[in-house]
Motif scaffolding. Structure first.
Motif, mmCIF file in Angstrom:
data_model
loop_
_atom_site.group_PDB
_atom_site.id
_atom_site.type_symbol
_atom_site.label_atom_id
_atom_site.label_comp_id
_atom_site.label_asym_id
_atom_site.label_seq_id
_atom_site.Cartn_x
_atom_site.Cartn_y
_atom_site.Cartn_z
ATOM 1 N N THR A 59 47.448 33.157 46.977
ATOM 2 C CA THR A 59 47.929 32.699 48.348
ATOM 3 C C THR A 59 47.413 33.812 49.322
ATOM 4 N N ASP A 62 43.624 33.390 49.727
ATOM 5 C CA ASP A 62 43.317 32.276 50.689
ATOM 6 C C ASP A 62 43.845 32.339 52.089
ATOM 7 N N GLY A 64 46.844 32.550 53.089
ATOM 8 C CA GLY A 64 48.100 31.868 53.239
ATOM 9 C C GLY A 64 49.203 32.721 53.893
ATOM 10 N N LEU A 65 49.185 33.846 53.717
ATOM 11 C CA LEU A 65 50.451 34.870 54.348
ATOM 12 C C LEU A 65 50.145 35.526 55.950
#
Length: 66
Positions: A59, A62, A64-65
């Motif tokens: 994550t 990618d 994502g956070l």
């Protein structure tokens, strides 16, 4: 987290850390990880399984956070 006969985990933190406000990570058996606050090394430790750790890292990679 460890038995009297097991070695103590080797804690590490990011090399880009400029101060003590860090999370430290230790590798455990089976790919699991332990996390702790570097300001309180004797404080609580969070255990994370290998699957959850892999998903967390994927994550982050990618984006994502953010």
């Amino acid at each position: 987290m460890s038995s009297p006969n097991s070695p103590r985990p080797a804690w590490r933190k990011s090399s880009s850390s400029a101060n003590q406000d860090c999370v430290e990570v230790a590798c455990l058996a089976g790919g699991a990880r332990a996390l702790r606050d570097s300001k309180n090394p004797e404080g609580p430790v969070l255990g994370v399984g290998s699957l959850e750790w892999s998903m967390f890292i994927a994550t982050i990679k990618d984006g994502g956070l953010g």
